[in-house]
Every structure is written in C-alpha cells, then in structure tokens.
Write an enzyme that holds these catalytic residues in place. Structure first.
Site, PDB file in Angstrom:
ATOM      1  N   LYS A   1      -3.857  14.351  -1.496  1.00  0.00           N
ATOM      2  CA  LYS A   1      -2.741  14.221  -0.560  1.00  0.00           C
ATOM      3  C   LYS A   1      -2.067  12.868  -0.756  1.00  0.00           C
ATOM      4  CE  LYS A   1      -5.547  12.360   3.232  1.00  0.00           C
ATOM      5  NZ  LYS A   1      -4.927  11.016   3.225  1.00  0.00           N
TER       6      LYS A   1
ATOM      7  N   GLN B   1       0.846  -1.195   0.000  1.00  0.00           N
ATOM      8  CA  GLN B   1       0.000   0.000   0.000  1.00  0.00           C
ATOM      9  C   GLN B   1       0.880   1.243   0.000  1.00  0.00           C
ATOM     10  OE1 GLN B   1      -3.371  -0.377   2.603  1.00  0.00           O
ATOM     11  NE2 GLN B   1      -3.732   1.825   2.600  1.00  0.00           N
TER      12      GLN B   1
ATOM     13  N   LYS C   1      -9.197   8.839   5.388  1.00  0.00           N
ATOM     14  CA  LYS C   1      -8.570   8.164   4.248  1.00  0.00           C
ATOM     15  C   LYS C   1      -7.198   7.618   4.651  1.00  0.00           C
ATOM     16  CE  LYS C   1     -11.885   9.040   1.348  1.00  0.00           C
ATOM     17  NZ  LYS C   1     -12.899   9.161   2.390  1.00  0.00           N
ATOM     18  N   ASP C   2      -6.796   6.570   3.945  1.00  0.00           N
ATOM     19  CA  ASP C   2      -5.532   5.897   4.242  1.00  0.00           C
ATOM     20  C   ASP C   2      -4.349   6.853   4.157  1.00  0.00           C
ATOM     21  OD1 ASP C   2      -6.094   2.728   4.175  1.00  0.00           O
ATOM     22  OD2 ASP C   2      -7.393   3.757   2.746  1.00  0.00           O
ATOM     23  N   LYS C   3      -3.399   6.645   5.059  1.00  0.00           N
ATOM     24  CA  LYS C   3      -2.159   7.418   5.018  1.00  0.00           C
ATOM     25  C   LYS C   3      -1.260   6.939   3.889  1.00  0.00           C
ATOM     26  CE  LYS C   3       1.835   8.796   7.797  1.00  0.00           C
ATOM     27  NZ  LYS C   3       2.341   8.980   9.176  1.00  0.00           N
TER      28      LYS C   3
END
Length: 357
Positions: A46, A18, A75-77
């Site tokens: 981002k 990821q 949201k995912d980092k």
C-alpha cells in the site's frame, strides 16, 4: 524534546521527507505461514494510506467488521509499505476481485491462526536521503559503520506523540485523573505517549551521562554526577558507547527474560556481542524497577500511574545495514532491518544528529 544523540560527529545536512517514493517498509513476520488452514494470509503493498485505513477499506468492501481482519502492526501512512493481513478464507474469492489504485495484493497463502498485534519480528527499510554532498556522504558512511558495530538508542519516534507533538501532555492529565477521555483506544494512545515521553527523557539523560564519561576525568565527574569513583572507573573502562550502571535491568536480545546487571565481566561481553541489551522503564504498575545507582537516575523519570508499565529495550542492534551514495543525483540510499517497536526515523535522526521534522 531536545535530546542527546549517541554518535560524536557534528550534525549532517541533508533533505529527508517521508514519502512513498523515499520511504519503503517491508514487514518480516514472526513465523512462517504453513500454507494450510482456515485463515487467508494476504501480502499487501500500500502507499499513502495507513494500516487502519487499509483494514477499514477491505472490511467495507467485504461487508464485515474491522476486527475480523488481522494484522501484526501499524505501518506508516506516508510510505510504501508491504505487510501481511489475515481474514477468513471464505472471503478469498471476493478478494480476488478487490482493486484499489493505492493497494496491490502481492501474494496469498493460508495459516491455522489469525495474525495478531505483535506477530512480527521486525521490518526491513529502504530510505532515500536527498541533497547530500560528498563530505556528508562520507560522514553518513561512518555513522552507519558505527551503528552496525555498536547499535543505537531506541527512542520513541516523533510519530508516537501526534501531529503537534503534544499527545504526552494530555496523556499525563488523563493518567493522573485530571482529564477525561471516553474513547478507550484514544485514552490508551495518549497515556502511552506520556509513558514514552518519560522513557525518552530518561534515555537522553543516560546518553548525556555517557558523553560526560567519555569526555571528562573521573575526578571532574565525581561531584558532577554524584556517582562513586569506583563506579565511574568501571564505566570509563567499558568499550561500548552505552555505559552500563550497576542495577540496570538487562534483557536477553532480541527477546527473553529480564535480569539485574551487577557488573559481571561476562555481561559486558554479552552486551558487546549483542546477546543482551539494557532496558528502560515505561512507568506504571507491574513494571520491574532498576536498583542502586541505576534507580537513582531512573526514579526522576518514573510516575506511579494506575496503568500497566513495562520495560523496553533502551539500546537496539539494527542489522543488514547497507548504504550507497549516488554522486550525480546527490542522493544517499540506505537499507536496514529493525526489530519490532523501533523507529526508522530515529536511526535517520541519529545519523543527522538533529531533528528531521
């Protein structure tokens, strides 16, 4: 936890990590923004930073509190993400000069209310799988066709359980009063992880039952599952891979009221048509319980904790699924849409039929 998967193929070997390059998320808002009002709506891209880090960064830049900035979901980092945030339009001029190497404001508009948690329909995903050979690519093609036709289990993803995967353990202790946590947000996060863990265990058990129903005769199943023969015959006759059981709690899809499944033919048709779906229990107060045979299974994954419970879709229907194999790069690219609250990594694990972390 080890869990059952819905697809019947053997596990597929590929590499997935990821990263912002290989994992892209775009938020789909709940409503159209009207173009006027006192709230400035920014569409922000981002990479490598979380939603909460983004909010803190902008709040610090403007000299305001984090709570003055609205957002629909976290949201995912470890991804490239595009999402909407809101703030009072009096900050518009200063935001015009905001700069950060990992953040770009793509567009802006206005609306008459602040964006709040849950104000989204879902998310669009672009994901890249690597080290994929031609045989694996064909298996991925078939897996995606199956998911497009029938849907997939709505497990909570590994992200729900923390970096070590053990948040649910502390959550159970806190929920039962055996451990204290002063920070209310952390407390809620940990208890939610415990509720999610029980949900995942229940869903895995239901998928295990589905597998047994598909692979054994009714005479073999009756003593094995302790389910009456007439109910087993009904389950055997169902075309859908997720077998409904009398007493299941259904919900209109993608949102709507809850109701009890009593085995009527038109409800099977509506499930196959993706108009309704089955739900699972998030244990706690105020939650509607299944009944009959369904409850006999569910009660093993229930806990009477002093927190609000709920129902969650146990089965969801991804949309706009598209996959492409790039032979020269040994890569497989896929796009799809998931409703809010669903995890793209769960879909990847369903394809792989194994854990990916």
């Amino acid at each position: 936890m080890d869990r059952f998967y819905s697809l019947s193929h053997s596990s597929i070997d590929f590499h997935f990590k990821q990263t912002p390059r290989d994992f892209v998320v775009e938020e789909v808002p709940l409503y159209e923004f009207c173009g006027e009002g006192e709230h400035l709506i920014l569409f922000v891209r981002k990479k490598g930073i979380s939603t909460l880090e983004l909010v803190s960064m902008i709040a610090k830049y403007l000299g305001i509190k984090n709570k003055e900035i609205g957002y629909a979901g976290l949201k995912d980092k470890h991804a490239m993400t595009k999402q909407y945030i809101s703030l009072h339009k009096k900050y518009e001029e200063k935001m015009d000069t905001f700069e950060h190497e990992d953040v770009k404001i793509l567009s802006k508009t206005y609306h008459n209310n602040k964006i709040r948690i849950g104000h989204l329909n879902g998310n669009k995903f672009y994901i890249k799988l690597k080290k994929v050979n031609p045989t694996s690519a064909l298996k991925i093609d078939e897996a995606l066709k199956n998911i497009a036709s029938f849907g997939m289990p709505n497990y909570f993803g590994y992200q729900r359980f923390g970096t070590d995967g053990n948040n649910h353990i502390d959550g159970e202790l806190i929920a039962k009063g055996e451990k204290k946590e002063r920070n209310p947000k952390v407390r809620q996060l940990l208890i939610s992880a415990y509720q999610s863990h029980l949900f995942n265990l229940w869903l895995s058990r239901r998928l295990e039952i589905n597998s047994l129903i598909q692979n054994f005769d009714v005479k073999e199943l009756e003593p094995l599952l302790n389910i009456p023969q007439d109910e087993l015959l009904k389950m055997k006759s169902q075309k859908h891979p997720f077998k409904l059981i009398s007493g299941d709690i259904m919900e209109h899809y993608p949102y709507g009221r809850l109701f009890e499944f009593i085995g009527e033919a038109h409800d099977f048709d509506r499930f196959n048509a993706k108009d309704i779906s089955v739900t699972g229990l998030l244990c706690g107060k105020k939650a509607k319980h299944s009944t009959g045979l369904s409850r006999e299974i569910e009660k093993d994954f229930d806990d009477e904790i002093n927190e609000d419970g709920a129902r969650r879709y146990a089965w969801v229907f991804p949309k706009d699924i598209d996959g492409r194999y790039k032979d020269e790069e040994a890569q497989y690219e896929l796009n799809f849409y998931l409703p809010k609250g669903c995890y793209a990594t769960v879909l990847i694990e369903e394809i792989a039929k194994r854990k990916i972390v």
